[in-house]
Enzyme design. Structure first.
Site, PDB file in Angstrom:
ATOM      1  N   ASP A   2      -4.958   2.793  14.163  1.00  0.00           N
ATOM      2  CA  ASP A   2      -4.052   3.568  13.419  1.00  0.00           C
ATOM      3  C   ASP A   2      -4.624   4.576  12.877  1.00  0.00           C
ATOM      4  OD1 ASP A   2      -6.133   2.931  11.387  1.00  0.00           O
ATOM      5  OD2 ASP A   2      -5.170   1.437  10.243  1.00  0.00           O
TER       6      ASP A   2
ATOM      7  N   GLU B 212     -12.684   4.351   0.452  1.00  0.00           N
ATOM      8  CA  GLU B 212     -12.813   4.728   1.757  1.00  0.00           C
ATOM      9  C   GLU B 212     -13.214   6.389   2.027  1.00  0.00           C
ATOM     10  OE1 GLU B 212      -9.021   3.655   3.528  1.00  0.00           O
ATOM     11  OE2 GLU B 212      -8.000   4.657   1.752  1.00  0.00           O
TER      12      GLU B 212
ATOM     13  N   ARG C  31       0.922  -1.302   0.026  1.00  0.00           N
ATOM     14  CA  ARG C  31      -0.040   0.092  -0.009  1.00  0.00           C
ATOM     15  C   ARG C  31       0.838   1.279  -0.014  1.00  0.00           C
ATOM     16  NH1 ARG C  31      -4.960   1.255   4.055  1.00  0.00           N
ATOM     17  NH2 ARG C  31      -3.416   0.970   5.542  1.00  0.00           N
TER      18      ARG C  31
ATOM     19  N   ASP D 115     -11.920   4.886   7.759  1.00  0.00           N
ATOM     20  CA  ASP D 115     -11.733   6.171   7.160  1.00  0.00           C
ATOM     21  C   ASP D 115     -12.856   6.589   6.223  1.00  0.00           C
ATOM     22  OD1 ASP D 115      -8.871   7.475   6.918  1.00  0.00           O
ATOM     23  OD2 ASP D 115      -8.303   5.538   6.198  1.00  0.00           O
TER      24      ASP D 115
END
Length: 732
Positions: A640, A441, A346, A469
């Site tokens: 996160d 997202e 990613r 997100d």
């Protein structure tokens, strides 16, 4: 953002490259992958010149649209938590936020590995900056079911089955019983149960299963696909169901096997089929030194030579990538199965810039867009794997899999597609070698998902909902609409199930089945595995071919859900259903009333503030981008930047609409700083906040995320976090 002007830099055209990064690429990478330095850097410069202005324009479009939406909500205030949705929808169409949908199409992505195109199973996401974690995830393709059960709450502590002290035989017996029930359900015998089995052997290519003086076979003989050792006394029996493998391991001398009637010592499950090595939400990499750590680990993974030495249990251990696994097939041939998860990487999204490289576009030096840098460097690091030069290969199809996060709609996907093509040209790769995973997202991505996929229809291999997100963007986009429901009520709002269904519907409509993954989000409670086992089967049942798990153990346990559910069969059924409601997706999660008690409001901001501080203090002070953070009730949650985005935007919203006051939030943050310090008291590397709040970079950043939350682009947390860590490092 700080440009770290004191560092030594190497000039290459318009590029001023931090010496640490330049030395890494020149001395560790280019000779290893066989690329000429001058041609690489000249190609790099050409891409920067072409794509930097486009990147800026896309970000400007985000800001312009947000400003228009903010104003619309001010001009059309909600009444009792409801807005005029027909008028709102027309407005979104008028400003180009909601685009018209084109003709039907089918993606044409080719050269996709089976792990993505055809095998449904768990997916790990891991911070690639941490070599040990990166290797653990890579090696999580196979996991011990016995270990996964024994070490988690899937097996209860009742009836003397506690997991305390040394080995508990009662708990061990419960583990064996659970595993044999799993075998009975998915590899059923013609007669009896695996509890009755006393041995295995292979006769004329068929699996014979002894049960005392009698014998039986599998109900479906095709599920026996291989064995290890001698046919008359195998040490492993390989079974296959729903394209996933399970290996019954046999050893009469093993502490577990010696007490088992069939000498079974373990059941090994094919677990993390794929793993995302993350450069984004789960790491902190704010400068060249930290980016080099990220890049070096990915290079090691792609060349098969990454190793990590560490201390555990008083012993020095070295971890490296597992080899492939070999079996004898029923007809006497050889079957080789991958020993490692297929790895995706990613990259960073379109927003952030990084001081690792400064560029001069004619108006003075500025930091490079990190997503552009990643797109030019991470494929370079992958060249030997793409070209099939490694013994421990990743892609057997010669492809590289790049997940792109936080994109806002089709234009941004088109930008990424063009950027990947430019990177392919720099490296001399065939078109569409670099595949793209599209994270769904952001709100503008969701409502335009079909058109976004169209922009990358020759290279898309992945769409994935990211509820965390997505919730953060939901709140920031509609910040002026009114106060939102409590955070725990978000999943019960109309937009959320519609969003999850919509993603699957669009994926199936555009032909992703058999070519790409349709994925679901993370299980965020790594210690609550029983709850995961009770609920996460919903993901394959929804038509998702993969879903995220927080650990190798989680992958092994979640893999059982894909034995229960044939995702391809589910997808075949779902193709004929009506698409999810766009109107539901556009429904803003506003509170119908705000008559919460003072206690309820305080509880909400306590919970949010504690989570924010618990994550930010490790991110800023220790460079830890993903960690298990105790919540207000001391339940460990995987945090996160996505979870941080929700918590900070939620308090910002309540503050903006007067649900809570600035003084109340300030007092709460100060009080929670002490709580977080106490929760981390046993960490020798932890730097407390509460003893000197005025000089704590972490505490200031956490407060800024709330009090400056309305002005942060899309509510993202990265700009403030990066600046705080850069400032801290500069002060040291």
């Amino acid at each position: 953002m700080s440009q770290s002007s004191h560092v030594n830099r190497i000039q290459k055209g318009i590029l001023a490259i931090d010496e640490q990064l330049y030395d890494f690429i020149e001395n560790e990478v280019l000779p290893k992958v066989g690329v000429d330095s001058d041609s690489y850097w000249s190609g790099f410069e050409k891409v920067i010149k072409a794509f930097t202005p486009r990147n800026k324009a896309l970000l400007a479009t985000r800001d312009e649209m947000q400003a228009k939406i903010d104003q619309w909500h001010l001009d059309h205030p909600a009444k009792d938590g409801t807005i005029d949705y027909p008028k709102y929808k027309t407005f979104l169409q008028d400003i180009g936020y909601l685009l018209p949908e084109g003709d039907d199409f089918t993606v044409t992505t080719d050269n996709v590995d089976d792990e993505i195109a055809h095998i449904a199973g768990p997916q790990l996401v891991v911070p690639v900056r941490n070599a040990r974690y990166a290797l653990n995830a890579t090696n999580a393709r196979w996991g011990s079911l016995y270990d996964a059960l024994y070490g988690t709450d899937v097996i209860s502590d009742d009836k003397g089955q506690e997991a305390k002290g040394g080995y508990n035989p009662k708990r061990g017996a419960a583990v064996v019983a659970y595993a044999k029930k799993f075998l009975d359900e998915h590899f059923a015998l013609v007669s009896g149960s695996y509890n009755d089995v006393t041995g295995f052997n292979v006769v004329d290519g068929k699996l014979e299963i002894a049960q005392g003086t009698s014998s039986t076979q599998l109900q479906d003989s095709a599920k026996f696909v291989g064995y290890v050792g001698d046919a008359n006394s195998p040490s492993g029996i390989l079974l296959k169901n729903n394209k996933l493998h399970a290996e019954i391991q046999i050893d009469s001398n093993h502490p577990i096997g010696k007490d088992d009637p069939a000498s079974i010592k373990d059941v090994l499950l094919e677990s993390a089929i794929t793993a995302i090595q993350d450069c984004e939400d789960s790491i902190a990499a704010v400068d060249a030194g930290e980016k080099v750590e990220v890049y070096r680990n990915w290079l090691g993974l792609m060349n098969g030579d990454l190793q990590e030495t560490f201390e555990k249990g008083g012993k020095t251990r070295t971890r490296k990538q597992n080899p492939d696994r070999e079996y004898t097939t029923p007809d006497g041939g050889t079957l080789t199965l991958p020993g490692r998860a297929l790895l995706l990487i990613r990259n960073v999204g379109h927003l952030m810039q990084n001081p690792a490289i400064l560029v001069d576009m004619g108006d003075g030096q500025e930091e490079i867009f990190e997503g552009i840098m990643d797109s030019l460097i991470t494929p370079l690091l992958t060249l030997n794997d793409i070209k099939g030069k490694n013994e421990l290969s990743n892609s057997r199809k010669g492809s590289m899999y790049i997940v792109k996060p936080k994109m806002h709609g089709p234009d941004e996907v088109k930008f990424a597609d063009d950027l990947f093509a430019a990177s392919e040209d720099v490296l001399g790769l065939p078109r569409n070698t670099l595949k793209i995973g599209i994270m769904d997202e952001e709100r503008r991505m969701t409502v335009n998902l079909k058109e976004a996929i169209r922009q990358a229809k020759e290279r898309v291999i992945f769409i994935n909902t990211g509820f965390l997100d997505r919730t953060g963007d939901e709140m920031h986009t509609s910040m002026n609409a009114g106060p939102f429901v409590r955070k725990g009520e978000m999943k019960s709002q109309a937009w959320q199930p519609a969003y999850e269904q919509w993603n699957v519907d669009i994926g199936l409509e555009t032909g992703l089945q058999g070519r790409a993954q349709i994925g679901k989000g993370m299980w965020a409670k790594p210690d609550e595995m029983k709850e995961m086992m009770d609920t996460k089967a919903a993901h394959p049942k929804s038509g998702a071919s993969t879903a995220w798990v927080p650990s190798p153990t989680g992958a092994t346990l979640h893999s059982m859900h894909y034995h229960q559910v044939s995702v391809s069969d589910v997808q075949d059924r779902l193709k004929s259903r009506d698409r999810a409601s766009l109107d539901d997706i556009l429904t803003i999660p506003l509170a119908k009333n705000t008559n919460w008690t003072e206690e309820e409001k305080q509880q909400e901001i306590d919970n949010n503030a504690q989570g924010i501080l618990g994550y930010v203090v490790r991110w800023v002070n220790q460079g830890v981008g993903c960690s298990k953070v105790p919540d207000i009730n001391d339940v460990g949650l995987m945090e996160d930047r996505a979870t941080l985005r929700i918590s900070s935007q939620h308090i910002t919203n309540w503050l903006h609409h007067g649900v809570v006051s600035q003084q109340q939030v300030t007092d709460t943050m100060q009080r929670m700083a002490k709580v977080v310090d106490e929760q981390n008291a046993d960490d020798p590397d932890y730097q407390p906040m509460a003893t000197d709040l005025a000089n704590s970079y972490a505490f200031k950043a956490a407060c800024d995320l709330i009090f400056k939350g309305r002005t942060q682009p899309s509510g993202y947390t990265e700009p403030l976090l990066h600046q705080a860590r850069l400032d801290l490092k500069a002060s040291a």
